[in-house]
Design an enzyme around this catalytic site. Structure first.
Site, PDB file in Angstrom:
ATOM      1  CG  HIS A 146      43.131  40.737  38.189  1.00 59.47           C
ATOM      2  ND1 HIS A 146      44.142  41.918  39.655  1.00 59.47           N
ATOM      3  CD2 HIS A 146      42.760  41.798  37.182  1.00 59.47           C
ATOM      4  CE1 HIS A 146      43.501  42.919  38.786  1.00 59.47           C
ATOM      5  NE2 HIS A 146      42.672  42.719  37.526  1.00 59.47           N
TER       6      HIS A 146
ATOM      7  CG  HIS B 221      38.575  43.479  35.154  1.00 64.96           C
ATOM      8  ND1 HIS B 221      38.028  44.412  36.723  1.00 64.96           N
ATOM      9  CD2 HIS B 221      39.387  42.925  35.834  1.00 64.96           C
ATOM     10  CE1 HIS B 221      39.160  44.726  37.023  1.00 64.96           C
ATOM     11  NE2 HIS B 221      40.100  44.446  36.304  1.00 64.96           N
TER      12      HIS B 221
ATOM     13  CG  LEU C 297      45.945  47.525  32.789  1.00 63.77           C
ATOM     14  CD1 LEU C 297      45.383  46.841  31.089  1.00 63.77           C
ATOM     15  CD2 LEU C 297      47.421  48.057  32.525  1.00 63.77           C
TER      16      LEU C 297
HETATM   17 NI    NI Z   1      42.167  44.647  36.134  1.00 61.04          NI
END
Ligand code: NI
Length: 183
Positions: free
Chosen positions: A144, A148, A103
């Site tokens: 994933h 972050h 995103l």
């Molecule tokens: Ni991401």
């Protein structure tokens, strides 16, 4: 609840290592409301995962959820999962390659190797400790999102940029990969 703005690549918060959340801080109405906002933001953005730095907070906190989709039986549903102060305690040697999108890097897709399974220790939103083993698609989403939390993005996990591309082009080339999701 509120939908929060999603930070995009270039925002320094995406490159910071997040900090753990203290028990009293986690229990605070402000933090509980922030967690609700993260869930609402993930759903609004059609994501399968969201990490706190993606909504501008450098905290060790992520949310994941996959709705069942009969068109894609290979991606089974994952109930809403909220993980706080995550530690990885084990991972498969076997790596699996598949498409990822983010995103914070809109419309871009690439093939990324991830551990087939991963074992983690974390807290839930109420501070209760738990140990969890995730495999396949949920394990990929987790890895994933965990990236972050340590200031990494999926581009750095690609071993070959040849697969990097725009989602529309990739969906056209690889029809079976239409289920590629954002996280
Ligand atoms: Ni991401």
């Amino acid at each position: 609840m509120a939908v929060l703005p999603v930070t995009k690549l270039g925002n320094p918060v995406l490159r910071q290592k997040t900090r753990f959340i203290e028990a009293d801080e986690l229990a605070s109405p402000e933090m509980q409301s922030f967690i609700d906002d993260m869930v609402e933001t993930m759903r609004e953005e059609d994501g399968v995962g969201l990490a706190a730095p993606q909504v501008d907070r450098s905290l060790n906190l992520l949310v994941m959820e996959v709705a069942a989709n009969p068109r894609y039986p290979e991606f089974p549903a994952l109930p809403l999962t909220i993980l706080v102060n995550v530690e990885i305690i084990g991972a498969s040697e076997e790596l699996v390659e598949d498409w990822e999108g983010c995103l914070s890097i809109p419309d871009i897709r690439g093939l990324v190797d991830r551990h087939q399974w991963i074992e983690i220790r974390s807290l839930d939103r109420h501070g209760n400790p738990s140990q969890l083993k995730l495999q396949d698609f949920p394990a990929r989403i987790f890895q994933h999102e965990h990236d972050h939390l340590i200031g990494k993005i999926f581009l750095e996990r690609m071993k070959d940029f040849a697969s990097l591309g725009y989602s529309g082009e990739i969906a056209a080339q690889f029809r079976s990969e239409e289920a590629v999701e954002n996280a």
